[in-house]
Every structure is written in C-alpha cells, then in structure tokens.
Design a protein around this motif. Structure first.
Motif, PDB file in Angstrom:
ATOM      1  N   HIS A 107      45.044  19.189  55.411  1.00 19.29           N
ATOM      2  CA  HIS A 107      43.720  19.335  55.277  1.00 19.29           C
ATOM      3  C   HIS A 107      43.017  18.034  55.445  1.00 19.29           C
ATOM      4  N   SER A 108      43.768  17.021  55.032  1.00 21.56           N
ATOM      5  CA  SER A 108      43.408  15.645  54.702  1.00 21.56           C
ATOM      6  C   SER A 108      43.476  14.910  56.043  1.00 21.56           C
ATOM      7  N   GLY A 109      43.983  15.447  57.352  1.00 18.45           N
ATOM      8  CA  GLY A 109      44.173  15.130  58.407  1.00 18.45           C
ATOM      9  C   GLY A 109      45.445  14.579  58.733  1.00 18.45           C
ATOM     10  N   ASN A 110      46.532  14.584  57.809  1.00 16.08           N
ATOM     11  CA  ASN A 110      47.786  14.170  58.200  1.00 16.08           C
ATOM     12  C   ASN A 110      49.019  15.239  58.443  1.00 16.08           C
ATOM     13  N   LYS A 111      49.962  14.801  59.092  1.00 18.90           N
ATOM     14  CA  LYS A 111      50.971  15.819  59.600  1.00 18.90           C
ATOM     15  C   LYS A 111      51.753  15.837  58.165  1.00 18.90           C
ATOM     16  N   TYR A 112      52.341  17.336  58.191  1.00 17.80           N
ATOM     17  CA  TYR A 112      53.339  17.539  57.038  1.00 17.80           C
ATOM     18  C   TYR A 112      54.570  18.087  57.833  1.00 17.80           C
ATOM     19  N   LEU A 113      55.651  17.731  57.513  1.00 20.35           N
ATOM     20  CA  LEU A 113      56.974  18.372  57.854  1.00 20.35           C
ATOM     21  C   LEU A 113      57.855  18.234  56.703  1.00 20.35           C
ATOM     22  N   SER A 114      58.449  19.324  56.314  1.00 19.52           N
ATOM     23  CA  SER A 114      59.239  19.061  55.334  1.00 19.52           C
ATOM     24  C   SER A 114      60.720  18.411  55.692  1.00 19.52           C
ATOM     25  N   GLY A 115      61.342  18.040  54.659  1.00 18.78           N
ATOM     26  CA  GLY A 115      62.493  16.987  54.912  1.00 18.78           C
ATOM     27  C   GLY A 115      63.524  17.689  55.885  1.00 18.78           C
ATOM     28  N   ASP A 116      63.950  18.905  55.839  1.00 22.98           N
ATOM     29  CA  ASP A 116      64.830  19.359  56.806  1.00 22.98           C
ATOM     30  C   ASP A 116      64.082  19.794  58.169  1.00 22.98           C
ATOM     31  N   VAL A 117      63.008  20.136  58.136  1.00 20.54           N
ATOM     32  CA  VAL A 117      62.147  20.233  59.447  1.00 20.54           C
ATOM     33  C   VAL A 117      62.022  19.121  60.188  1.00 20.54           C
ATOM     34  N   SER A 118      61.837  17.992  59.498  1.00 20.78           N
ATOM     35  CA  SER A 118      61.672  16.883  60.033  1.00 20.78           C
ATOM     36  C   SER A 118      62.921  16.155  60.938  1.00 20.78           C
ATOM     37  N   LEU A 119      63.990  16.414  60.128  1.00 21.40           N
ATOM     38  CA  LEU A 119      65.351  16.137  60.751  1.00 21.40           C
ATOM     39  C   LEU A 119      65.610  16.932  61.928  1.00 21.40           C
ATOM     40  N   LYS A 120      65.363  18.423  61.646  1.00 18.10           N
ATOM     41  CA  LYS A 120      65.604  19.194  62.899  1.00 18.10           C
ATOM     42  C   LYS A 120      64.721  18.748  64.289  1.00 18.10           C
ATOM     43  N   LEU A 121      63.491  18.208  63.988  1.00 16.69           N
ATOM     44  CA  LEU A 121      62.574  17.953  65.208  1.00 16.69           C
ATOM     45  C   LEU A 121      63.212  16.710  65.685  1.00 16.69           C
ATOM     46  N   GLU A 175      55.240  22.635  47.027  1.00 16.62           N
ATOM     47  CA  GLU A 175      55.611  22.093  48.355  1.00 16.62           C
ATOM     48  C   GLU A 175      54.546  22.874  49.070  1.00 16.62           C
ATOM     49  N   LEU A 176      54.067  24.161  49.080  1.00 17.15           N
ATOM     50  CA  LEU A 176      53.284  24.777  49.713  1.00 17.15           C
ATOM     51  C   LEU A 176      51.728  24.268  49.805  1.00 17.15           C
ATOM     52  N   VAL A 177      51.484  23.969  48.527  1.00 18.57           N
ATOM     53  CA  VAL A 177      50.184  23.378  47.972  1.00 18.57           C
ATOM     54  C   VAL A 177      49.968  21.926  48.858  1.00 18.57           C
ATOM     55  N   LYS A 178      51.052  21.356  48.364  1.00 14.77           N
ATOM     56  CA  LYS A 178      51.033  19.819  49.016  1.00 14.77           C
ATOM     57  C   LYS A 178      50.886  19.972  50.343  1.00 14.77           C
ATOM     58  N   ALA A 179      51.604  20.824  51.125  1.00 12.57           N
ATOM     59  CA  ALA A 179      51.388  20.828  52.433  1.00 12.57           C
ATOM     60  C   ALA A 179      49.986  21.040  53.072  1.00 12.57           C
ATOM     61  N   ILE A 180      49.450  22.129  52.300  1.00 13.69           N
ATOM     62  CA  ILE A 180      48.117  22.317  52.677  1.00 13.69           C
ATOM     63  C   ILE A 180      47.179  21.385  52.781  1.00 13.69           C
ATOM     64  N   PHE A 181      47.125  20.652  51.361  1.00 15.46           N
ATOM     65  CA  PHE A 181      46.317  19.741  51.200  1.00 15.46           C
ATOM     66  C   PHE A 181      46.640  18.585  52.044  1.00 15.46           C
ATOM     67  N   THR A 182      47.658  18.361  52.552  1.00 20.90           N
ATOM     68  CA  THR A 182      48.133  17.057  53.426  1.00 20.90           C
ATOM     69  C   THR A 182      47.514  17.380  54.960  1.00 20.90           C
ATOM     70  N   GLY A 192      51.504  20.583  60.843  1.00 23.63           N
ATOM     71  CA  GLY A 192      52.598  20.544  60.042  1.00 23.63           C
ATOM     72  C   GLY A 192      53.421  21.870  60.374  1.00 23.63           C
ATOM     73  N   TYR A 193      54.651  21.915  59.607  1.00 19.48           N
ATOM     74  CA  TYR A 193      55.412  22.891  59.550  1.00 19.48           C
ATOM     75  C   TYR A 193      56.621  23.128  58.536  1.00 19.48           C
ATOM     76  N   VAL A 194      56.476  24.382  57.937  1.00 20.06           N
ATOM     77  CA  VAL A 194      57.347  24.305  56.616  1.00 20.06           C
ATOM     78  C   VAL A 194      58.349  25.841  56.777  1.00 20.06           C
ATOM     79  N   LEU A 195      59.115  25.971  56.102  1.00 20.88           N
ATOM     80  CA  LEU A 195      59.886  27.094  56.022  1.00 20.88           C
ATOM     81  C   LEU A 195      59.665  27.901  54.746  1.00 20.88           C
ATOM     82  N   LYS A 196      59.826  29.407  55.189  1.00 24.82           N
ATOM     83  CA  LYS A 196      59.346  30.230  54.203  1.00 24.82           C
ATOM     84  C   LYS A 196      59.964  30.333  52.942  1.00 24.82           C
ATOM     85  N   ASN A 197      61.093  29.412  52.936  1.00 25.12           N
ATOM     86  CA  ASN A 197      61.582  29.310  51.590  1.00 25.12           C
ATOM     87  C   ASN A 197      61.009  28.107  50.588  1.00 25.12           C
ATOM     88  N   LEU A 198      59.923  27.730  51.027  1.00 23.28           N
ATOM     89  CA  LEU A 198      59.397  26.446  50.225  1.00 23.28           C
ATOM     90  C   LEU A 198      58.971  26.909  48.898  1.00 23.28           C
TER      91      LEU A 198
END
Lengths: 208, 208
Positions: free
Chosen positions: B121-135, B112-119, B102-108
DNA sequence: GTTTCTCTCCCCTAAAAAGGGGATTTGAAA
DNA sequence: TTTCAAATCCCCTTTTTAGGGGAGAGAAAC
C-alpha cells in the motif's frame, strides 16, 4: 445433544482461521484444539481426544496420510476427514486406505464442511462429488495399470534418467543383453514401441 | 489515519473467512469487498475501487495472472498482492511481470500478511523470503535456458508424444530429413545425446 | 515335485536415432 | 543491400533401440 469435538490439523494459519470462522457459529460443533504439524497433533492425542479430526494432507514434518494411519490406530480412534487442495486420485486413495472416513477439497462451501463433519461423526463415509469420481477413476486406473517387477522399475528409472542400455548395465553389474531384455519387457507391458512413448506411458501410469 | 481498503479475490470460502478473521481486528485495514471469480472482481471495479487486492492465482474462470494485468490497467490501479499455495517460480515471475506489487504464500502467518498489505500500500514491493529466492532462481533459469525456434518446439512436442521422425514428418508435411535436422538441433541445444535425456532436459527447462 | 515367475544371458535382423558433413530458400533485421 | 537466422533437404557412418526367437538358474507357489 452432545457436541461434536473437532480437532484441526493444518499448517496454514489462514485455513485454521477460516475453518474456525466457518464452524464456530455452528450448533453441535465445538473445538477440541488445533495443531500445525503432525508431531504436535500426536502430542495432543496422548492426553486428549476428539471426535473428528480435520486433517490436511500437506504438513511440514510428515505426510497427512501417515498421520491418518497413526490416528486410526488410537483407541478410541477419532473420525478422520481428509482436507486438501489437491483432488489427486492417488492421495485420495492412499488416505482412504489408511482408514480415513472422508475426503473433501479446500474449496468446499461452509454447509458442505458442516455436513461432512456430521456425516463422518455418525459413522458414515463422506466423499464430495468430484472426489468420489476421482477415487473411482483411480481405482480403475490401478486395475488396468501394468505390473512391473522390481528390476524393471529400476531399469525404467535409469532409462528416464537418460542412460543408454550400456550405462545401465554398468550401473547394475549385469550384461547389456539383460538390460535389453528388461527394456523389451517394459515396452511390451506398456504396449509401446519406442523410448519416448515408454516414458510418456510410464508417467501417465505414475511409474516414475 | 486513512484506512487501507482491502479487496479479496479467492474462490475458497475457507480462505476468504480466514483472511477476514486475520484482518478484521487489524486497525488501519477495512474490507472493500470480496469476489470468488475473476468476472465478479471485474464487475466490482466498474463502480468501486480498493487500495489493495489480495489476489489468488487459481480462479475458476480466469487465471489470476491475467486478472492482475487487467487490474493494473485500471485508473487508479489498485495495489495487487498475489497469494497462492504454489511457490512455483514461473507463476511468481509471470505475476510480477503483470505488475503485481507483491507475492506471498497461503501458509504465511497473520503478522506477515498485515506487513505485506501495508508494504504494498505504501508503494513498495513485498516478496516473502522463500518467494524472493524462487524468483531469483527463476530469472537465472530463464537466462540460461536454451532458446528453441517455433518449429523445434513443435517437433519436440511430437517427440514427447511418442511419434517417430517418420510420423512427425507426415504430420508436418515435410521430409524425414528435416525432422532429423530439427531433432539433432534439439539434442545440441539441450546438450544431450538421446531421446530420454532430451525429454528429461526439456521437462526440467519447462519446454513441454 | 512340478509349475510359474523373475532375472539373467545369448542369437539374429531391422528400424530408428545419433553424429558428421553440406546446401538452398526465404524473410526479416541491420 | 547485405547479413543472418530459420526452415528445408540431402549425403554419409555408427550407435542404439526395437522385435523376434530361445534358454538356464533360483526361488516361490501350488
């Protein structure tokens, strides 16, 4: 002894939490409040005050540099400590020109943050070692940077966009000879002798 | 329920404090440790392990991208959540290519940080909205980016440094005609017709 | 009221780059 | 073995840029 009332302006929750964690156990420091945008900071200062503002340069609605200028016009003006990830000379220079009392980088350790706050609160300037060097380098750069006229900047801009002299002449409603002259003057002022070097030098001197 | 053991890698004390403050009250998350450099992170994982690594891209000794590759080769490999100030497409892309989860920005915000960690950890990818668009934009950019040969890149580099064809020919021990050909091919590949446009396009396509 | 700066425009020549074409060698992939 | 991409080199012409000079109009500074 009177507490130093610190106000934090930063749009990163993580940084706000981090600063509070680093400062809350510190005797002599208390929190006046926080803002996550320039506008909410301004709103706060209508009815409140603070001794020291920890001010991030990158805010969502307005530049921290502009906000610094605003804060330093208040009566009484708080001390402003610029805080940023970037040790860019131009940022530091602009911030100090707007009346900031100090500038530190976000990677600073706790004890330096505390030191910086007390230093600016006592009326002195605080610049960390690296920042101070950057500022000196920036001032030196500015001194020996070539001075371009408005028209020259305009022509330089269009050259960088990839237009030929003929196209630029069309754009500015003057003859090709005129653009030719401007272009020669640009080459002379930046002490280069071809387009690629011109653009390289212009970029290094932040003229683009 | 088993706790998620989180390891933080970041050289900013402020960010470490901030993350800890945001996560310490969170049920289901506990701290495995912190590191302020790539090397101390590697040292930790020799004798220890963690479920999720919060990994900054900018580290003093090594790129977070390289470190990510190292961590994902460990057995068992921790989940890696890239964390950066920059939403630069190339960084995000490189990080995900090295196996980041996963990839998140420091302004999150905290939730969202908590959600990203659990996501992750459960084996899924996590990209926040902006990051996903950028990718997505980065992948598209890569697809339609012109492909230059090694020699063309070399010639392009020297053009950008301001050398004329004659000088480049001297530098590479070939005839001016050869550099001329390479230069023409560069113009053709980038679909431009002068040096300034070439440099502009090369810069946009991150070829410099 | 003269000097200085900026912007405008022109002359000239030389050098560099752009736009066509074609050709050979070499090494790797198919 | 052939095919193909990459790198090398050459021919030609035209366009663009570079380098030198000078000059006038208008505005601001002194």
């Amino acid at each position: 002894m009177k507490q130093v009332r610190v106000f934090i302006v930063d749009d990163h929750p993580m940084v706000i939490e981090g600063m509070q964690a680093m400062l809350k156990a510190e005797p002599g420091i208390e929190f006046a409040g926080i803002a996550m945008s320039a506008n909410s900071c301004k709103a706060f200062f209508i009815n409140h005050s603070a001794d020291v503002v920890l001010l991030d340069i990158n805010l969502p609605d307005e530049s921290g540099i502009e906000l610094c200028g605003y804060l330093k016009k208040l009566i009484p003006a708080p001390k402003v400590l610029g805080i940023s990830n970037y040790d860019s000379g131009t940022f530091i220079s602009q911030m100090m020109n707007k009346g900031a009392d100090g500038y530190v980088l976000k990677n600073l350790p706790k004890n330096e943050l505390v030191k910086a706050i007390f230093t600016v609160h006592s009326g002195n300037k605080y610049l960390s070692g690296d920042v101070s060097l950057k500022l000196k380098a920036e001032n030196k750069r500015k001194e020996q940077a070539p001075v371009l006229t408005e028209r020259e900047k305009e022509v330089l801009y269009w050259i960088a966009q990839g237009l030929t002299n003929a196209h630029i002449a069309d754009k500015l409603f003057v003859s090709v000879s005129t653009i030719d002259s401007h272009r020669k003057n640009l080459l002379a002022k930046l002490k280069v002798n071809n387009t690629a070097s011109l653009l390289k030098s212009a970029s290094e001197n932040q003229l683009l």
